[in-house]
Design a protein around this motif. Structure first.
Motif, PDB file in Angstrom:
ATOM      1  N   ASP A  39       6.956  28.196  34.304  1.00  8.24           N
ATOM      2  CA  ASP A  39       8.036  27.644  35.117  1.00  8.24           C
ATOM      3  C   ASP A  39       8.713  28.760  35.919  1.00  8.24           C
ATOM      4  OD1 ASP A  39       7.518  25.170  34.083  1.00  8.24           O
ATOM      5  OD2 ASP A  39       9.099  25.277  32.547  1.00  8.24           O
TER       6      ASP A  39
ATOM      7  N   TYR B 281      11.405  31.257  37.386  1.00 10.94           N
ATOM      8  CA  TYR B 281      12.606  31.850  36.806  1.00 10.94           C
ATOM      9  C   TYR B 281      13.636  31.962  37.927  1.00 10.94           C
ATOM     10  CZ  TYR B 281      15.675  35.104  34.370  1.00 10.94           C
ATOM     11  OH  TYR B 281      16.766  35.707  33.782  1.00 10.94           O
TER      12      TYR B 281
ATOM     13  N   TRP C  76      21.055  23.207  35.664  1.00 11.89           N
ATOM     14  CA  TRP C  76      21.377  24.636  35.656  1.00 11.89           C
ATOM     15  C   TRP C  76      22.182  24.943  34.389  1.00 11.89           C
ATOM     16  CZ3 TRP C  76      19.628  28.308  38.987  1.00 11.89           C
ATOM     17  CH2 TRP C  76      18.981  27.856  40.132  1.00 11.89           C
TER      18      TRP C  76
ATOM     19  N   TYR D 157       8.665  33.785  40.764  1.00  9.35           N
ATOM     20  CA  TYR D 157       7.524  32.904  40.519  1.00  9.35           C
ATOM     21  C   TYR D 157       6.358  33.759  40.041  1.00  9.35           C
ATOM     22  CZ  TYR D 157      10.324  29.722  43.374  1.00  9.35           C
ATOM     23  OH  TYR D 157      11.338  28.948  43.883  1.00  9.35           O
TER      24      TYR D 157
ATOM     25  N   ASP E 280      16.075  19.680  34.247  1.00  8.81           N
ATOM     26  CA  ASP E 280      16.479  19.653  35.658  1.00  8.81           C
ATOM     27  C   ASP E 280      17.979  19.929  35.785  1.00  8.81           C
ATOM     28  OD1 ASP E 280      16.058  19.460  38.369  1.00  8.81           O
ATOM     29  OD2 ASP E 280      16.484  17.309  38.432  1.00  8.81           O
TER      30      ASP E 280
ATOM     31  N   TYR F 285      17.892  27.978  35.959  1.00  4.92           N
ATOM     32  CA  TYR F 285      17.406  26.608  36.137  1.00  4.92           C
ATOM     33  C   TYR F 285      16.454  26.244  35.009  1.00  4.92           C
ATOM     34  CZ  TYR F 285      15.050  22.583  38.150  1.00  4.92           C
ATOM     35  OH  TYR F 285      14.516  21.330  38.359  1.00  4.92           O
ATOM     36  N   ASP F 286      16.792  25.129  34.316  1.00 10.91           N
ATOM     37  CA  ASP F 286      15.953  24.603  33.247  1.00 10.91           C
ATOM     38  C   ASP F 286      15.149  23.442  33.814  1.00 10.91           C
ATOM     39  OD1 ASP F 286      14.791  23.464  31.008  1.00 10.91           O
ATOM     40  OD2 ASP F 286      16.575  23.717  29.747  1.00 10.91           O
ATOM     41  N   LYS F 287      13.850  23.693  34.049  1.00 10.31           N
ATOM     42  CA  LYS F 287      13.018  22.672  34.681  1.00 10.31           C
ATOM     43  C   LYS F 287      12.861  21.448  33.794  1.00 10.31           C
ATOM     44  CE  LYS F 287       8.568  22.013  36.986  1.00 10.31           C
ATOM     45  NZ  LYS F 287       7.269  22.632  37.363  1.00 10.31           N
ATOM     46  N   GLY F 288      12.862  21.646  32.467  1.00 14.40           N
ATOM     47  CA  GLY F 288      12.667  20.517  31.559  1.00 14.40           C
ATOM     48  C   GLY F 288      13.781  19.497  31.654  1.00 14.40           C
TER      49      GLY F 288
ATOM     50  N   ASP G 148      15.148  34.400  42.752  1.00 13.65           N
ATOM     51  CA  ASP G 148      14.094  33.425  42.464  1.00 13.65           C
ATOM     52  C   ASP G 148      12.795  34.172  42.178  1.00 13.65           C
ATOM     53  OD1 ASP G 148      15.976  31.518  43.043  1.00 13.65           O
ATOM     54  OD2 ASP G 148      15.238  31.138  45.078  1.00 13.65           O
TER      55      ASP G 148
END
Length: 819
Positions: free
Chosen positions: A419, A421, A477, A408, A475, A470-473, A406
């Motif tokens: 976002d 990573y 994986w 940030y 939501d 993880y694709d935040k847009g 993870d």
């Protein structure tokens, strides 16, 4: 290859039909009362100075035979534990001599009344190898095999756990003559999980004969584990409590049961190993040397590892008759290890103004299961020394590794600048190894011996790296196609060798030839990339020795060797430290080839001086690459055939008894290693003169007390073609006391009490510079208890074997490193 096999078979058959030796022989039977004496020693000694010429042991029925003896006058001694020694004069002629029945008498003291403890030197300097007797050093207690190697003469270990001998990389590790089937970081993990209380000896061979696999640029290190073949049931129990920043514990049990034709042996090991590794990396990036730095990274990572390795070995030897012995061995290692890390990278612009920082937390769960099966047979064709042996092996490795990372990225106001990573990896791997080998030995007339053999191995690896991010847009994986890969690799190696040696008065000559055919195929299924290799290479070896007198021996040797890539080094998977730093395999790696020449001088087995020169083509080396990702840079470590290497060195090893209670061993190696080649488009031409020294002092006092003061120092050196390591050293002290009537030992060892062993290195390339600093859980207080149990009867030498595979296990990778 078939032609070579046919030629080899013709040579063997021709030599088998060769006329038998016309030298003399003696025979007889040794008894005590009405019972035969098994394993009694028959020693042939010179009349002039009682120097040992040859030694044999009696069979189960007490009979013996000593052949291939020169004509002349000799003394023959007959001895056994608990018996008086008998001496007889004899004149050897071509006519065999039968002594008939030799009656031994019991000595005045009963064997049960005493405990005989043989004291071996820490270092033995032989003409063809250096032997380290591990238990002779109190400061070896509670250490791992890796740490014992680091203390051994001529052995160095860099910050990436690569093992070198006399400044040369590419060493092959054998366990009891068998390959470990490991390489790189996985070999390091295996050795770190092997406690020193399971090790008897370490043999360091810089110029192995043609009988051994041609792999290993700098030679072979053979780790011999403890084995006991006394009659009845006996064994050894050892446990260590290790106090450091994190507590550690090692335990081992070795046992043996022997009765009549059956010998059952085994060992069990369990360890709790926890520690840390703290790494600081400073990097400066630029377009080229003609430009100023435009980005600065200062990265600090604290990693913590934890593992509970459990090892086992169970074997049985069955003596079918006087000439044939068969055996089966099952061994394995199970380790559910975990590595977690937390890191912070501070990022600065070209004016060294703080821009942003990255917070990374990672976890690697890396459970490995390794099981090996070995079947073996040894058959004595006759009593003249002709014998044939065979081994068949199957070894499997299984893992279902998981990786979490993870990341940030924050700006200089502590605001998330993009976002997160987030990366997940599922990394299953299967490795299967099949191998078979057979060796033939035949003495010839005139103190001459022929050795020949065949080997074939087949290796299959299946590595399926499944990464998601993880694709935040959305939501969701998503599959990371850039990192995911399914890599299949198959390899078949066929080998044959012939080796002949002869003694000509003071001269000794040995020549050997080994042929190895390699057929390999690799397939990256996810990227539809394939490669194949098919080549046949010849590896000659030659040795000449001259014994000036009983004290001085000179030697000269030459050998050509190969070092193949580790299986996981070919695997293109990525192992992340953070989003900007990772390690990656290289499927384009090719084997490296080397030529080794060594001249040596040995004095009384105490002093050994050697001058060596090695040239290596296409050497496999660790390389750092960098590329730009947006405004920042990413750096990754990989292996490449990037350069040619020339290494010249002078080493001195002196084992000297200063007094009756003080023995000192000093090893010094001065060498120069030069690399010439290219990294990307940058020409590399670098050479760094270096030296290392290893000093050990053993003290023996009354009433079972012992002590040791030891240490080593490594000067500035090239740990790879681009990484310059700064000087590093360590010293340790320890002591011990025998208890329980000599059957038990308690030892205390202080390793690196002032915590001075730390790594510092640097890289200076066209597009970036890097400074690396690392420290680990090295300062330790170790308390060890060792207990020998069972019958303390006459010892029998265990049957050590070189199994069917001597190279393949050294090339398996098993995951993350630990200190």
């Amino acid at each position: 290859m078939k032609k070579f096999y046919l030629l080899l078979i013709s040579v063997i058959l021709g030599c088998s039909a060769y006329c038998q030796s016309k030298t003399g022989a003696i025979s007889g039977t040794i008894t005590a009362g009405n019972s035969p004496v098994e394993r009694a020693s028959i020693s042939i000694l010179k009349v002039k100075d009682s120097a040992l010429v040859k030694i044999e042991i009696s069979r189960k029925d007490g009979s013996f035979e000593v052949d291939h003896l020169r004509e002349g006058n000799f003394i023959v001694s007959f001895s056994g534990v608990g018996y008086k020694t008998i001496y007889k004069n004899v004149t050897i002629t071509p006519t065999p001599i039968n002594f008939g029945n030799i009656q031994l008498e019991l000595s005045g003291t009963k064997l049960a009344d005493v405990t005989v403890i043989g004291k071996r030197p820490l270092i033995e300097n032989l003409i063809d190898k250096t032997v380290v007797n591990v238990d002779a050093s109190p400061t070896n207690t509670g250490l791992s095999a890796m740490e014992v190697l680091e203390k051994s003469p001529g052995v160095t270990i860099d910050n990436n756990d690569n093992i070198s001998v006399k400044g040369k990389s590419g060493v092959i590790i054998l366990i009891d003559g068998k390959p470990s089937y490991l390489s790189g970081q996985d070999l390091a993990n295996y050795l770190k999980n092997m406690p020193s209380n399971q090790i008897d000896q370490i043999e360091i061979m810089t110029q192995p004969s043609a009988k051994y696999d041609a792999s290993g640029n700098s030679g072979i290190i053979n780790i011999k584990t403890k084995k006991n073949k006394a009659n009845g049931f006996n064994g050894n129990l050892s446990t260590s409590a290790i106090f450091a920043n994190y507590f550690k514990n090692t335990n081992s049990l070795n046992f043996n049961w022997r009765k009549n034709k059956i010998n059952l042996f085994g060992n069990l090991g369990y360890a709790y190993w926890e520690g840390f590794n703290e790494i600081t990396i400073d990097r400066q990036f630029r377009k080229s040397r003609d430009f100023q730095f435009n980005r600065y990274f200062s990265q600090s990572t604290f990693g913590k590892f934890k593992g509970t390795p459990q090892s086992f070995k169970l074997g049985v030897d069955y003596t079918v008759n006087k000439k044939t012995t068969v055996g089966v061995v099952v061994s394995g290692l199970i380790d559910k290890r975990r590595f977690t890390s937390f890191g912070k990278s501070l990022i600065y612009d070209s004016l060294y103004q703080f821009v942003n920082y990255n917070i990374a937390s990672s976890q690697n769960k890396d459970p490995w299961t390794n099981v090996g099966f070995n079947g073996n047979i040894r058959h004595l064709i006759n009593t003249k020394g002709r014998e044939i042996t065979a081994d068949i092996d199957y070894i499997l490795y299984r893992t279902k590794g998981k990786q979490f990372s993870d990341n940030y990225l924050y700006d200089n106001s502590d605001v998330l600048s993009e976002d997160p990573y987030l990366l997940r990896g599922y990394l299953p791997a299967n490795i299967d190894i099949f191998s078979f080998k057979t060796d033939y030995t035949q003495p010839l007339k005139g103190e001459m011996k022929l050795e020949a053999g065949l080997k074939s191995s087949y290796v299959k690896t299946d590595n399926d790296a499944q990464y998601t991010y993880y694709d935040k847009g959305t939501d969701i994986w998503q599959v990371d196609n850039g990192r995911s890969n399914h890599f299949l690799y198959k390899e078949n190696i066929n080998a044959a060798y012939v080796n002949v040696n002869k003694q000509l008065k003071k001269w000794g000559v040995q020549v050997g030839l080994r042929a190895e055919q390699t057929v390999a195929k690799g397939n990256q299924l996810s990227q539809d990339k394939k490669f194949s290799l098919n080549y046949l290479k010849i590896f000659p070896t030659s040795y000449v020795s001259y014994k000036l007198n009983d004290k001085s021996t000179f030697g000269l040797s030459y050998g050509r060797r190969i070092n193949r890539p580790g299986y996981q080094d070919l695997n293109p998977f990525q192992y992340l430290l953070d989003r900007f730093t990772y390690r990656q395999g290289n499927p384009d790696l090719q084997p490296q080839f080397s030529h080794n020449i060594e001249a040596s001088y040995n004095y009384k087995g105490q002093l050994n001086i050697s001058l060596n020169y090695t040239t290596t083509n296409g050497i496999i080396n660790d390389v750092l690459h960098t590329f730009k990702t947006g405004d920042n840079y990413t750096t990754y470590l990989t292996k490449e055939n990037l350069a040619d290497n020339k290494n010249i060195g002078l080493s001195i090893n002196w084992n000297y008894p200063v007094t009756k209670w003080w023995t000192s061993n000093i090893f010094v190696n001065a060498y120069d290693s030069k690399y010439s080649g290219y990294i990307s488009n940058e020409k590399i031409d670098v050479s760094v003169p270096s030296f290392m020294t290893n000093v050990s002092n053993q003290f023996t006092f009354k009433k079972g007390w012992t002590a040791e003061l030891s240490g080593f120092f490594q000067s500035k050196n090239l740990s790879s073609s681009v990484i310059i390591s700064r000087p590093m050293g360590v010293f340790s002290l320890g002591g011990g006391k025998q208890i329980l009537k000599g059957k038990g030992t308690v030892r205390v060892n202080l390793r690196d009490p002032f915590w001075i062993q730390k790594f510092r290195g640097e890289v200076d390339l066209d597009v970036f510079e890097t400074q690396i600093r690392s420290k680990w859980d090295n300062r330790r207080c170790i308390i060890t208890f060792n207990w020998r149990f069972g019958k303390n009867m006459q010892q029998q030498q265990s049957r050590r074997r070189n199994a069917a595979s001597q190279d393949e296990q050294n090339r398996v990778n098993l995951g993350n490193g630990q200190q």
